[in-house]
Design an enzyme around this catalytic site. Structure first.
Site, mmCIF file in Angstrom:
data_model
loop_
_atom_site.group_PDB
_atom_site.id
_atom_site.type_symbol
_atom_site.label_atom_id
_atom_site.label_comp_id
_atom_site.label_asym_id
_atom_site.label_seq_id
_atom_site.Cartn_x
_atom_site.Cartn_y
_atom_site.Cartn_z
ATOM 1 N N GLY A 150 0.521 -1.279 0.081
ATOM 2 C CA GLY A 150 -0.069 0.098 0.463
ATOM 3 C C GLY A 150 0.638 1.194 0.056
ATOM 4 N N ARG B 297 3.827 5.941 1.830
ATOM 5 C CA ARG B 297 4.714 7.635 2.109
ATOM 6 C C ARG B 297 4.151 8.333 0.648
ATOM 7 N NH1 ARG B 297 10.932 7.129 0.957
ATOM 8 N NH2 ARG B 297 10.487 6.142 -1.288
ATOM 9 N N LYS C 165 4.589 12.794 -2.206
ATOM 10 C CA LYS C 165 5.194 11.044 -2.342
ATOM 11 C C LYS C 165 6.124 12.144 -1.374
ATOM 12 C CE LYS C 165 8.438 8.003 -4.032
ATOM 13 N NZ LYS C 165 9.324 6.684 -4.282
ATOM 14 N N ASP D 84 8.441 5.591 8.127
ATOM 15 C CA ASP D 84 7.847 7.006 9.312
ATOM 16 C C ASP D 84 6.910 8.054 8.200
ATOM 17 O OD1 ASP D 84 10.076 7.592 6.537
ATOM 18 O OD2 ASP D 84 11.031 8.779 8.619
ATOM 19 N N GLY D 85 6.827 6.995 6.513
ATOM 20 C CA GLY D 85 5.933 7.762 5.327
ATOM 21 C C GLY D 85 6.928 9.472 4.993
ATOM 22 N N ARG E 259 -1.739 0.659 -9.719
ATOM 23 C CA ARG E 259 -0.290 -0.772 -10.089
ATOM 24 C C ARG E 259 -0.981 -2.147 -10.706
ATOM 25 N NH1 ARG E 259 3.869 1.530 -6.636
ATOM 26 N NH2 ARG E 259 3.381 3.541 -6.337
ATOM 27 N N ASP F 274 4.194 -4.094 -7.185
ATOM 28 C CA ASP F 274 3.724 -2.969 -6.923
ATOM 29 C C ASP F 274 4.770 -1.883 -7.460
ATOM 30 O OD1 ASP F 274 6.393 -4.229 -5.035
ATOM 31 O OD2 ASP F 274 6.280 -2.190 -4.323
ATOM 32 N N ASN F 275 5.135 -1.790 -8.169
ATOM 33 C CA ASN F 275 5.932 -0.497 -9.396
ATOM 34 C C ASN F 275 5.493 -0.853 -10.955
ATOM 35 O OD1 ASN F 275 6.682 0.391 -6.794
ATOM 36 N ND2 ASN F 275 8.871 -1.152 -7.237
ATOM 37 N N ASP G 64 7.336 5.081 -10.129
ATOM 38 C CA ASP G 64 8.550 5.139 -8.797
ATOM 39 C C ASP G 64 9.750 4.644 -9.485
ATOM 40 O OD1 ASP G 64 6.311 5.176 -6.732
ATOM 41 O OD2 ASP G 64 6.360 2.402 -6.587
#
Length: 512
Positions: free
Chosen positions: A108, A111, A131, A143-144, A201, A274-275, A284
């Site tokens: 998911g 960040r 982002k 930490d996002g 994605r 996922d990319n 990404d």
């Protein structure tokens, strides 16, 4: 699916909404809670205010922003996550995926926040994403946040790839802050504002298929078809199976994308499912690299210890990823043979696309029986001495342009090779083939597809080092070159030249 975030007091966003005049429609957010979690960006501490690092006026025009957006303190705050944008509906989307060939389960937007979708000046829908705007329910142990170095790299690469005609997400801007972020060392925070028709994605489909949430899977597939691939509804396509037609269309776009990557010498570095974009966009930008010396086995990602994503392996990895997408869509397609046929569109289309791009790089418009052998000989010659990929193709273009004027630049080409005999043999063969083409047409084509400037790691590193000292002129200067990569740009010969010796020590990894 989601988790409750422990939000610090400074992260609560009580600022007044920033008005931009953008026309928001937010279709993805309307899919519901199964697909995304609604939440606001996490603000930065007040003692570390944001500042502009890099801005793309071209993307601002594409979105329809007012010309003075680059000096707006309100927009600066909003694009850092410190104030909401009026009309936006921020969400973090959920997806899963395979990472380095291994099922990783739920992932998911850890960040990234999808602010929503706006109508561009041409009326097309464009999603805007921050982002690095803080933690989400999908951040896991992260930490996002994003850091300055990686944000500058993504900003510049997005616009560089677009200028070369490679399908890609775009980047409106980078904002920075002195707020500390811990990676291998303490770095400073930054946020990239990304823009694309969609950030969906392969992993979005894998998520629902892996959980056997087939109703949600169907809703997502129908959304993608109706929004981006309406032609898949035609009854004469794939036996009227719209989901197989979708898979075939994605396979075709992925083939086009990978041919672009290979032709410009782009290494993505982390081609996890996922990319991978459902629209065939470069998505990404992390540990990417443009080739210096031509090495088919080059591994750009320091974290890729097995070389799964080496340059020459990228086309086969894309095919593997398409199989993962096919597996996710199989509950909807309900026919394994039909699904395989849809994936095999990639195998059929990729070599044709790659051939077309290399033919253009060589200036060949007509087709001759020995052209494939000539191309293979060219790549063998480059690999033999790991000749600089970008410089070779540009000097070859300049040599052909000079030949069209009755001149020669063969010596500049020859200087790239230690084995001058092997080079001379190849050049004689190539020039004999060129006699069957209109020379000026070949030169024009080659100068328009073989860039003089690409975003080499060392160029990005120089701009990053300047930015750390609060000097953002290097970012602006590089952007100006990369927005027009085929132009000569007198006075910037060094940026088009060989990498310095210290460039070999640059390491990029998944944290980049």
């Amino acid at each position: 699916m989601s988790a409750v975030l422990d939000t610090p007091a400074h992260a609560r966003n009580d600022a007044a909404p920033v008005q931009t005049g953008l026309r928001w429609i937010n279709r993805y957010a309307q899919l519901g809670a199964s697909y995304a979690t609604a939440l606001a960006p996490q603000t930065l501490p007040a003692d570390h205010p944001p500042y502009w690092v890099g801005q793309s006026r071209a993307v601002g025009d594409w979105l329809g922003l007012a010309p003075d957006w680059t000096t707006s303190s309100d927009l600066l705050a909003a694009l850092t996550g410190n104030a909401p944008l009026a009309g936006s509906a921020p969400v973090a989307t959920v997806y899963s995926g395979h990472q380095f060939g291994v099922w990783a389960g739920q992932l998911g937007d850890g960040r990234a926040l999808l602010l929503g979708e706006v109508l561009s000046e041409t009326g097309s829908g464009l999603e805007i994403q921050l982002k690095g705007a803080g933690r989400t329910p999908y951040s896991r142990m992260g930490d996002g946040r994003a850091v300055l170095r990686s944000s500058i790299r993504e900003f510049l690469a997005s616009e560089a790839m677009h200028a070369m005609g490679v399908p890609t997400t775009r980047a409106l801007c980078v904002t920075g802050s002195d707020a500390p972020v811990r990676r291998e060392t303490i770095e400073t925070a930054a946020v990239v504002t990304r823009v694309a028709s969609s950030f969906i994605r392969f992993g979005h489909f894998e998520h629902f298929a892996s959980r056997e949430q087939f109703d949600e899977l169907r809703v997502l597939a129908d959304y993608v078809i109706d929004r981006y691939y309406p032609e898949c509804r035609a009854t004469d396509v794939y036996q009227g199976n719209a989901y197989a037609a979708l898979l075939a269309a994605v396979s075709e776009r992925t083939a086009v994308l990978l041919a672009h990557w290979q032709a410009v010498g782009f290494c993505h570095g982390v081609m996890n499912t996922d990319n991978m974009s459902i629209l065939g966009l470069t998505l990404d930008y992390g540990p990417y690299q443009f080739l210096d010396g031509y090495d088919p086995g080059h591994i750009c990602n320091h974290s890729d210890t097995q070389g799964r994503y080496a340059y020459a392996r990228q086309p086969n990895v894309a095919y593997w990823n398409l199989h993962a997408l096919a597996q996710a869509l199989l509950p909807l397609i309900e026919d394994e043979r039909l699904a395989q046929a849809a994936v095999d569109v990639y195998r059929e289309r990729f070599p044709l696309e790659l051939d077309a791009r290399y033919r253009a790089k060589l200036g060949l418009a007509t087709h001759q029986p020995d052209d494939r052998a000539l191309l293979e000989a060219t790549l063998r010659l480059l690999a033999q001495e790991r000749t600089d990929y970008t410089i070779f193709w540009r000097r070859l273009s300049e040599h052909v342009a000079a030949s069209a004027r009755g001149e020669t630049r063969a010596q500049a080409l020859r200087d790239l090779f230690i084995d001058s005999t092997a080079f001379d043999d190849w050049l004689s063969r190539y020039e004999a083939r060129l006699t069957q083409e209109p020379l000026q047409d070949s030169a024009n084509t080659m100068l328009g597809v073989n860039p003089r400037f690409v975003l080499r790691n060392w160029l990005g590193e120089q701009a990053i080092r300047q930015a750390r000292d609060k000097d953002y002129s290097g970012v602006a200067r590089l952007l100006a070159l990369l927005e027009r990569p085929f132009d000569e740009h007198p006075g910037f010969e060094a940026e088009a030249g060989f990498p310095p010796d210290w460039a070999a020590s640059i390491e990029i990894s998944c944290s980049s």
